[in-house]
Structures are given as C-alpha cells and as structure tokens.
Design an enzyme around this catalytic site. Structure first.
Site, PDB file in Angstrom:
ATOM      1  N   CYS A 138       0.781  -1.555   0.139  1.00  0.00           N
ATOM      2  CA  CYS A 138      -0.342   0.223   0.620  1.00  0.00           C
ATOM      3  C   CYS A 138       0.753   1.499   0.387  1.00  0.00           C
ATOM      4  O   CYS A 138       1.824   2.084  -0.964  1.00  0.00           O
ATOM      5  CB  CYS A 138      -0.985  -0.341   1.229  1.00  0.00           C
ATOM      6  SG  CYS A 138      -2.546   0.976   0.971  1.00  0.00           S
ATOM      7  N   HIS A 139       1.030   2.299   1.035  1.00  0.00           N
ATOM      8  CA  HIS A 139       1.085   3.307   1.315  1.00  0.00           C
ATOM      9  C   HIS A 139       2.754   3.197   1.247  1.00  0.00           C
ATOM     10  O   HIS A 139       3.897   3.933   1.551  1.00  0.00           O
ATOM     11  CB  HIS A 139       0.591   4.503   1.850  1.00  0.00           C
ATOM     12  CG  HIS A 139       0.107   4.849   1.766  1.00  0.00           C
ATOM     13  ND1 HIS A 139      -1.414   4.215   1.405  1.00  0.00           N
ATOM     14  CD2 HIS A 139      -0.674   6.495   0.509  1.00  0.00           C
ATOM     15  CE1 HIS A 139      -2.103   5.200   0.719  1.00  0.00           C
ATOM     16  NE2 HIS A 139      -2.071   6.765   0.081  1.00  0.00           N
ATOM     17  N   GLU A 169      -6.522   6.115  -4.124  1.00  0.00           N
ATOM     18  CA  GLU A 169      -6.094   7.501  -3.586  1.00  0.00           C
ATOM     19  C   GLU A 169      -7.538   8.653  -4.215  1.00  0.00           C
ATOM     20  O   GLU A 169      -8.066   9.205  -3.290  1.00  0.00           O
ATOM     21  CB  GLU A 169      -5.291   8.265  -4.269  1.00  0.00           C
ATOM     22  CG  GLU A 169      -4.206   9.301  -3.025  1.00  0.00           C
ATOM     23  CD  GLU A 169      -4.113   8.222  -1.553  1.00  0.00           C
ATOM     24  OE1 GLU A 169      -3.961   8.586  -1.191  1.00  0.00           O
ATOM     25  OE2 GLU A 169      -2.653   7.965  -2.013  1.00  0.00           O
TER      26      GLU A 169
END
Length: 230
Positions: A138-139, A169
């Site tokens: 993910c991030h 996002e």
C-alpha cells in the site's frame, strides 16, 4: 506444517500521526501490520519492529473502523500494544545482517517519513544485497523509493511491483492531501507498476522484491513472502 527455522523479519512502521496539510489524523493502517505479523508468527518467524524515529506508533483511526478477528486479536493484546506499537526500535538499534526480510507496512503517514528515512533505506539495501527479501504494501511502498541496489541505482527500476494506485487514492479522496502519489513516484523511478481492481488483493513478485497493492493484500503478501523464504 513446515516451519521456518532461524528466520527473522524486520517490520517498518510510520511515526507520522497527522496529514501535513489537513487537521486529520493518520498513522499506521493496522491490518497491514496485524495480518502480516500473524502469518509470520504462524510460521515461527521472529519479528522486530522499527520506525524512523523509534518509539510509539500512531494508528490511523479509519483503519479501526473495519477491524476483523485478526486485528482485534492483536489490538486486545497488551503486550502487542505496549511492545510492538508502543516501543519500536530506532534505526540505529538495527543490525541488518540479523534479518532475512524487511517489510514496509503502510498507512498514509508513511508517505512523509518513509521516503525521508535514508537510514532505513540503507538497512533494506543491505538486507536485499545479503539475499534477503524486501516487501512493502500500500503506502508502505514509499519506503522503497530511496533504496539503492548494489550499483547505486533505484531498487525499483525495471522491477514489476504494485502499491496503492492513483485510482484508489482518488476514491479515498486524498489525492490532494498526500505529498505525492505512490503509483506516479514508482513509475518515475522506472518501476513496472501493475495494479489490480481497486481494494482487492493484488501481489506482485519480482525476484526478492514482493509488493502488495492495498490493505486487502496483506495476508496474501505475507503468505507469498513465506513461500519465498522457504
């Protein structure tokens, strides 16, 4: 069940508790830690946890609105809260040679402190060059950006990988709240970025670089890591 012997993982978590430009809390996306951690424990992989500044880890409150059995299992464990979330190692306490893999968990907070942590990036580079695995989700893929290979080039260049997509996002309504978009940043460094359908599990493997697209990918990524360790 086969168990891995003498295997050790280093998990990287964010210290950032707030969006830079918004009065909105952020931090670790809890399930990206708990599901990966759970699989490591099931396979007797020893785990240490590090963060860019060490110490306490803030939790993104949005990640606590849809907790499942695994999340509650660890969140209700006082030792987990106090030791794993409350007392992470600082980078200067880490010996890279002790680890067979490093895993970057996500949460929006990682978009600020992971790219800036060149010390952790150097730890990851050493683990990778010692035939270890580098994994991110993910991030958390923001932590891959400063990692260099043995030639001093970006580790992600020409690698097939994934991470939180621009589409996800936008759906999250945070496109303008983050310092950059993970998908764009990976592509700018020459990565062969791939994404599956939004908010469904997607794992990409390129040698010893293993990535997951979103929180839904955490357990599948962990199981894939185990397969590659074995």
């Amino acid at each position: 069940m086969e168990y891995l012997i003498m295997t050790k993982a280093l998990i990287v978590l964010t210290n950032v508790a707030k969006y830079d430009s918004l009065d909105r809390p952020t931090g670790l996306w809890l399930s990206e830690l708990t599901h990966f951690y759970d699989v490591m424990r099931d396979h007797q992989v020893e785990v240490d946890v590090v963060s860019p500044t060490g110490g306490y880890i803030p939790l993104d409150p949005h990640s606590m609105m849809s907790m499942d059995v695994t999340d509650w299992k660890y969140y209700q464990d006082s030792d987990f809260r106090n030791q794993v979330l409350g007392a992470t190692l600082s980078p200067d306490q880490v010996v890279p040679q002790d680890y067979d893999l490093i895993y970057y968990a996500g949460g929006h907070g990682a978009m600020w402190d992971f790219p800036a942590s060149t010390v952790i990036a150097d730890i990851a580079s050493q683990i990778y060059q010692n035939n270890g695995i580098v994994a991110a989700i993910c991030h958390g893929v923001a932590g891959l950006l400063p990692i260099k290979d043995e030639k001093g080039e970006p580790l992600v260049a020409n690698k097939r990988l994934t991470g939180f997509s621009n589409t996800e996002e936008a759906a999250n309504e945070t496109t303008d709240a983050v310092p950059f978009l993970a998908e764009d940043a990976l592509k700018e460094l020459g990565a062969n970025y791939q994404a599956g359908p939004s908010f469904t599990s997607c794992v990409q493997v390129d040698g010893r670089l293993l990535t997951g697209q979103n929180p839904q990918s955490a357990r599948d990524l962990a199981e894939t890591v185990i397969e590659h360790l074995g």
